[in-house]
Design a protein around this motif. Structure first.
Motif, PDB file in Angstrom:
ATOM      1  N   TYR A   1      22.741  48.753  17.390  1.00 34.30           N
ATOM      2  CA  TYR A   1      22.301  49.690  16.362  1.00 34.30           C
ATOM      3  C   TYR A   1      23.065  49.405  15.086  1.00 34.30           C
ATOM      4  N   CYS A   2      22.371  49.400  13.960  1.00 32.60           N
ATOM      5  CA  CYS A   2      23.092  49.376  12.677  1.00 32.60           C
ATOM      6  C   CYS A   2      22.288  50.135  11.639  1.00 32.60           C
ATOM      7  N   THR A   3      22.998  50.857  10.780  1.00 33.21           N
ATOM      8  CA  THR A   3      22.337  51.723   9.802  1.00 33.21           C
ATOM      9  C   THR A   3      21.488  50.904   8.828  1.00 33.21           C
ATOM     10  N   ALA A   4      21.921  49.684   8.505  1.00 35.04           N
ATOM     11  CA  ALA A   4      21.161  48.859   7.558  1.00 35.04           C
ATOM     12  C   ALA A   4      19.759  48.544   8.103  1.00 35.04           C
ATOM     13  N   ARG A   5      19.667  48.370   9.419  1.00 32.17           N
ATOM     14  CA  ARG A   5      18.396  47.997  10.044  1.00 32.17           C
ATOM     15  C   ARG A   5      17.652  49.214  10.590  1.00 32.17           C
ATOM     16  N   ASP A   6      18.403  50.157  11.186  1.00 35.54           N
ATOM     17  CA  ASP A   6      17.777  51.230  11.963  1.00 35.54           C
ATOM     18  C   ASP A   6      17.782  52.588  11.271  1.00 35.54           C
ATOM     19  N   GLY A   7      18.406  52.667  10.086  1.00 36.09           N
ATOM     20  CA  GLY A   7      18.453  53.933   9.363  1.00 36.09           C
ATOM     21  C   GLY A   7      19.623  54.796   9.817  1.00 36.09           C
ATOM     22  N   PHE A   8      19.819  55.908   9.137  1.00 37.37           N
ATOM     23  CA  PHE A   8      20.942  56.810   9.417  1.00 37.37           C
ATOM     24  C   PHE A   8      20.469  57.965  10.289  1.00 37.37           C
TER      25      PHE A   8
ATOM     26  N   LEU B   1      27.333  51.662   9.565  1.00 37.41           N
ATOM     27  CA  LEU B   1      27.774  51.970  10.913  1.00 37.41           C
ATOM     28  C   LEU B   1      27.060  51.029  11.871  1.00 37.41           C
ATOM     29  N   GLU B   2      27.793  50.493  12.830  1.00 34.21           N
ATOM     30  CA  GLU B   2      27.205  49.603  13.828  1.00 34.21           C
ATOM     31  C   GLU B   2      27.673  50.016  15.220  1.00 34.21           C
ATOM     32  N   VAL B   3      26.800  49.831  16.190  1.00 36.87           N
ATOM     33  CA  VAL B   3      27.193  49.966  17.596  1.00 36.87           C
ATOM     34  C   VAL B   3      26.902  48.643  18.278  1.00 36.87           C
TER      35      VAL B   3
END
Length: 155
Positions: free
Chosen positions: A21-28, A149-151
């Motif tokens: 998951y990352c906010t740049a790709r998947d949104g906040f 943010l990344e997971v």
């Protein structure tokens, strides 16, 4: 990630990690983060960069997910890079490792203070010294705004 390798449980040190998951790709969105979280028994690495360019996060021995209570094990830890890597390990004082509900993600706790928390939009968060990890505040302020943010999970 390379610097953290030495601090991970030995069985995970050589494992390949991949971006879940990352906010740049998947949104906040905390809900989307839970959905992308990976398999239930799989560990997760949460990396945050705030708007003041501080980097910090948490390692969890299990997937970051919605839960009724706290979950995780004593291998869970918090960390910050400011400017060098600091790792805050479990003190043994309580078992408040990770708890996720629809509008708050919490890592570490005790006396109403969380080592790390994030809101449902993943825009705001905070970090306080807590009993679980006896950590310092991870960000430069006790409340911060998230830039990225990344997971990461195991492949």
């Amino acid at each position: 990630l390379p610097q953290l390798g030495a601090h991970l449980p030995p069985r995970l040190a050589q494992q390949p990690w991949h971006l879940l998951y990352c906010t740049a790709r998947d949104g906040f969105s905390l809900r989307t983060l839970y959905r992308c979280g990976g398999q239930a028994g799989s560990p997760a690495l949460l990396l945050i960069r705030d708007t003041e360019a501080q980097a910090f996060g948490a390692f969890s021995t299990s997937t970051i997910r919605c839960s009724n209570g706290f979950y995780g094990t004593g291998e869970t830890f918090l960390f910050s890079f400011s400017p060098e890597l600091k790792v805050f390990r479990w003190t043994g004082r309580n078992n408040f490792f990770v708890k996720g509900d629809v509008n708050l993600l919490m890592v570490g706790g005790g006396s109403g203070r969380f080592g790390l928390w994030l809101d449902e939009d993943l825009h705001r968060g905070g970090s306080h010294p807590c009993e679980t990890f006896d950590n310092k505040t991870l960000s430069s302020r006790e409340e911060f705004c998230v830039q990225d943010l990344e997971v990461w999970g195991l492949a």
